[in-house]
Design an enzyme around this catalytic site. Structure first.
Site, PDB file in Angstrom:
ATOM      1  N   ASN A   9     -19.167 -30.231 -26.171  1.00  0.00           N
ATOM      2  CA  ASN A   9     -19.155 -28.817 -25.785  1.00  0.00           C
ATOM      3  C   ASN A   9     -20.496 -28.513 -25.110  1.00  0.00           C
ATOM      4  O   ASN A   9     -21.520 -28.430 -25.786  1.00  0.00           O
ATOM      5  CB  ASN A   9     -18.969 -27.950 -27.032  1.00  0.00           C
ATOM      6  CG  ASN A   9     -19.116 -26.467 -26.743  1.00  0.00           C
ATOM      7  OD1 ASN A   9     -19.108 -26.048 -25.596  1.00  0.00           O
ATOM      8  ND2 ASN A   9     -19.238 -25.669 -27.796  1.00  0.00           N
ATOM      9  N   TRP A  10     -20.452 -28.371 -23.792  1.00  0.00           N
ATOM     10  CA  TRP A  10     -21.710 -28.155 -23.057  1.00  0.00           C
ATOM     11  C   TRP A  10     -22.190 -26.710 -23.168  1.00  0.00           C
ATOM     12  O   TRP A  10     -23.286 -26.382 -22.701  1.00  0.00           O
ATOM     13  CB  TRP A  10     -21.527 -28.536 -21.581  1.00  0.00           C
ATOM     14  CG  TRP A  10     -21.548 -30.020 -21.331  1.00  0.00           C
ATOM     15  CD1 TRP A  10     -21.645 -31.002 -22.275  1.00  0.00           C
ATOM     16  CD2 TRP A  10     -21.485 -30.677 -20.063  1.00  0.00           C
ATOM     17  NE1 TRP A  10     -21.647 -32.248 -21.667  1.00  0.00           N
ATOM     18  CE2 TRP A  10     -21.545 -32.069 -20.305  1.00  0.00           C
ATOM     19  CE3 TRP A  10     -21.372 -30.241 -18.745  1.00  0.00           C
ATOM     20  CZ2 TRP A  10     -21.509 -33.015 -19.278  1.00  0.00           C
ATOM     21  CZ3 TRP A  10     -21.332 -31.187 -17.723  1.00  0.00           C
ATOM     22  CH2 TRP A  10     -21.404 -32.552 -17.985  1.00  0.00           C
ATOM     23  N   LYS A  11     -21.363 -25.825 -23.716  1.00  0.00           N
ATOM     24  CA  LYS A  11     -21.737 -24.404 -23.843  1.00  0.00           C
ATOM     25  C   LYS A  11     -22.205 -23.873 -22.478  1.00  0.00           C
ATOM     26  O   LYS A  11     -21.674 -24.261 -21.462  1.00  0.00           O
ATOM     27  CB  LYS A  11     -22.796 -24.224 -24.934  1.00  0.00           C
ATOM     28  CG  LYS A  11     -22.407 -24.908 -26.242  1.00  0.00           C
ATOM     29  CD  LYS A  11     -23.262 -24.467 -27.381  1.00  0.00           C
ATOM     30  CE  LYS A  11     -22.950 -25.309 -28.608  1.00  0.00           C
ATOM     31  NZ  LYS A  11     -23.545 -24.776 -29.804  1.00  0.00           N
ATOM     32  N   HIS A  96     -14.445 -20.940 -31.225  1.00  0.00           N
ATOM     33  CA  HIS A  96     -15.780 -21.443 -31.574  1.00  0.00           C
ATOM     34  C   HIS A  96     -16.545 -20.325 -32.293  1.00  0.00           C
ATOM     35  O   HIS A  96     -16.397 -19.145 -31.953  1.00  0.00           O
ATOM     36  CB  HIS A  96     -16.517 -21.880 -30.308  1.00  0.00           C
ATOM     37  CG  HIS A  96     -17.775 -22.631 -30.608  1.00  0.00           C
ATOM     38  ND1 HIS A  96     -18.937 -21.994 -30.985  1.00  0.00           N
ATOM     39  CD2 HIS A  96     -18.052 -23.953 -30.616  1.00  0.00           C
ATOM     40  CE1 HIS A  96     -19.870 -22.904 -31.209  1.00  0.00           C
ATOM     41  NE2 HIS A  96     -19.362 -24.106 -30.989  1.00  0.00           N
ATOM     42  N   GLU A  98     -19.428 -19.296 -32.045  1.00  0.00           N
ATOM     43  CA  GLU A  98     -20.236 -18.440 -31.148  1.00  0.00           C
ATOM     44  C   GLU A  98     -19.365 -17.377 -30.495  1.00  0.00           C
ATOM     45  O   GLU A  98     -19.827 -16.261 -30.239  1.00  0.00           O
ATOM     46  CB  GLU A  98     -20.965 -19.315 -30.116  1.00  0.00           C
ATOM     47  CG  GLU A  98     -22.104 -20.086 -30.783  1.00  0.00           C
ATOM     48  CD  GLU A  98     -22.524 -21.359 -30.084  1.00  0.00           C
ATOM     49  OE1 GLU A  98     -22.117 -21.588 -28.927  1.00  0.00           O
ATOM     50  OE2 GLU A  98     -23.251 -22.150 -30.710  1.00  0.00           O
ATOM     51  N   GLU A 166     -16.552 -26.713 -38.266  1.00  0.00           N
ATOM     52  CA  GLU A 166     -17.947 -26.564 -37.861  1.00  0.00           C
ATOM     53  C   GLU A 166     -18.634 -25.531 -38.749  1.00  0.00           C
ATOM     54  O   GLU A 166     -18.501 -24.309 -38.503  1.00  0.00           O
ATOM     55  CB  GLU A 166     -18.028 -26.089 -36.412  1.00  0.00           C
ATOM     56  CG  GLU A 166     -17.408 -27.042 -35.418  1.00  0.00           C
ATOM     57  CD  GLU A 166     -18.025 -26.871 -34.038  1.00  0.00           C
ATOM     58  OE1 GLU A 166     -18.596 -27.848 -33.549  1.00  0.00           O
ATOM     59  OE2 GLU A 166     -17.966 -25.764 -33.495  1.00  0.00           O
ATOM     60  N   GLY A 172     -26.437 -26.497 -34.139  1.00  0.00           N
ATOM     61  CA  GLY A 172     -27.705 -26.372 -33.418  1.00  0.00           C
ATOM     62  C   GLY A 172     -28.930 -26.288 -34.308  1.00  0.00           C
ATOM     63  O   GLY A 172     -30.019 -25.964 -33.829  1.00  0.00           O
ATOM     64  N   SER A 211     -24.561 -30.387 -35.461  1.00  0.00           N
ATOM     65  CA  SER A 211     -25.707 -31.295 -35.483  1.00  0.00           C
ATOM     66  C   SER A 211     -25.333 -32.768 -35.607  1.00  0.00           C
ATOM     67  O   SER A 211     -26.032 -33.541 -36.278  1.00  0.00           O
ATOM     68  CB  SER A 211     -26.692 -30.884 -36.578  1.00  0.00           C
ATOM     69  OG  SER A 211     -27.219 -29.592 -36.307  1.00  0.00           O
ATOM     70  N   GLY A 232     -22.304 -30.574 -29.681  1.00  0.00           N
ATOM     71  CA  GLY A 232     -22.929 -29.626 -28.768  1.00  0.00           C
ATOM     72  C   GLY A 232     -24.104 -30.269 -28.048  1.00  0.00           C
ATOM     73  O   GLY A 232     -23.936 -31.001 -27.072  1.00  0.00           O
ATOM     74  N   GLY A 233     -25.308 -30.027 -28.564  1.00  0.00           N
ATOM     75  CA  GLY A 233     -26.537 -30.467 -27.891  1.00  0.00           C
ATOM     76  C   GLY A 233     -26.535 -31.934 -27.481  1.00  0.00           C
ATOM     77  O   GLY A 233     -26.945 -32.270 -26.355  1.00  0.00           O
TER      78      GLY A 233
HETATM   79  C1  PEP Z   1     -21.090 -26.880 -31.339  1.00  0.00           C
HETATM   80  O1  PEP Z   1     -21.576 -25.906 -30.799  1.00  0.00           O
HETATM   81  O2  PEP Z   1     -19.865 -26.991 -31.348  1.00  0.00           O
HETATM   82  C2  PEP Z   1     -21.975 -27.846 -31.959  1.00  0.00           C
HETATM   83  C3  PEP Z   1     -21.455 -28.638 -32.841  1.00  0.00           C
HETATM   84  O3  PEP Z   1     -23.301 -27.830 -31.581  1.00  0.00           O
HETATM   85  P1  PEP Z   1     -24.452 -28.870 -32.063  1.00  0.00           P
HETATM   86  O4  PEP Z   1     -23.865 -30.261 -31.996  1.00  0.00           O
HETATM   87  O5  PEP Z   1     -25.551 -28.684 -31.066  1.00  0.00           O
HETATM   88  O6  PEP Z   1     -24.818 -28.497 -33.442  1.00  0.00           O
END
Ligand code: PEP
Length: 249
Positions: A9-11, A96, A98, A166, A172, A211, A232-233
């Site tokens: 997920n590049w957000k 998600h 967010e 999640e 994050g 994470s 994500g990241g």
């Molecule tokens: C996400 O936003 O779906 C996510 C899992 O982010 P991260 O891996 O950066 O925690």
């Protein structure tokens, strides 16, 4: 066991130049990995018209990060599941945390979006997860059960629906639950899905997200009922994303 999936997920990250990073992912997704694990990248909507074309022949799937529930109409700034499918993308993340937090999306909203995904022939990745306060209060299983019941459409199948657990406090932050906590949550999600959808619930892929990094991927992806990860990241760079997927090789 369902075939594993590592989804990125590049957000709100990625410009035209990021296509070069995606090309490195395509190069690194070798025959061994292709045999063992599916990859999906969900770029921002601005790259949705580009990446499915770049990805042709690579077997890396492309998905969106959200969709509107309606197929078309007066919804300024939104894109529909049909528009996403029209780009060549094959999946969409819905619900998600967010979006639930920043855009007030309820379980009913998420369910309508997952239904839209099915209508358009897209795989829906339905996200669920508790906040830190809910976990501290010992409510995490109840919260996730309620989100599953409200967010997943009736008659969902393993071919078209993926669940991503999640924990909001792990996204994050570099924090992750214990492997035992992940095991308990994923077993609970599996039991809920099987109770509602029978054999289809067995075949639905359950991703863990929050994470996930190369140094914790082997442990997390080895937990029973974890069929992959939503990243994500660490999905923004080919090297780290592929290292996570290599946990299956
Ligand atoms: C996400 O936003 O779906 C996510 C899992 O982010 P991260 O891996 O950066 O925690």
């Amino acid at each position: 066991m369902p075939r594993p999936l590592i989804a990125g997920n590049w957000k709100m990250n990625g410009l035209k130049g990021t296509v070069a990073e995606f090309a490195r992912m395509m190069e690194g997704y070798d025959r061994t990995m292709k045999a063992r694990v599916d990859l999906l990248i969900c770029p921002p909507a601005t790259l949705l018209a580009t990446l499915p074309v770049v990805a042709l022949g690579s077997r890396i799937a492309i998905g969106a990060q959200d969709c509107h529930a309606k197929a078309s109409g007066a919804h300024t700034g939104d894109i529909s599941a049909e528009m996403i499918a029209d780009t060549g993308a094959t999946a969409v993340i819905v619900g998600h945390s967010e979006r639930r937090a920043d855009h007030g999306e309820t379980d009913a909203t998420v369910r309508a979006k997952a239904e839209a995904a099915r209508r358009a022939g897209l795989i829906a990745i339905v996200c669920v997860g508790e906040t830190e306060a809910e976990r501290r209060a010992g409510l995490e299983l109840d919260v996730v059960r309620t989100q599953l019941a409200g967010s997943i459409p009736d008659n969902a199948t393993g071919a078209e629906l993926v669940v991503a657990y999640e924990p909001v406090w792990a996204i994050g932050t570099g924090l992750i639950p214990t492997m035992d906590d992940i095991a308990v949550m994923h077993a609970t999600i599996r039991a809920e899905l099987v109770a509602r959808f029978g054999a289809e619930g067995e075949s639905m892929r359950l991703l863990y997200g929050g994470s996930v990094k190369p140094d914790n991927a082997v442990a997390i992806l080895g937990v029973p009922n974890v069929d992959g990860a939503l990243v994500g990241g660490a999905s923004l760079q080919a090297a780290t994303f592929l290292d996570i997927a290599r946990a299956y090789c």
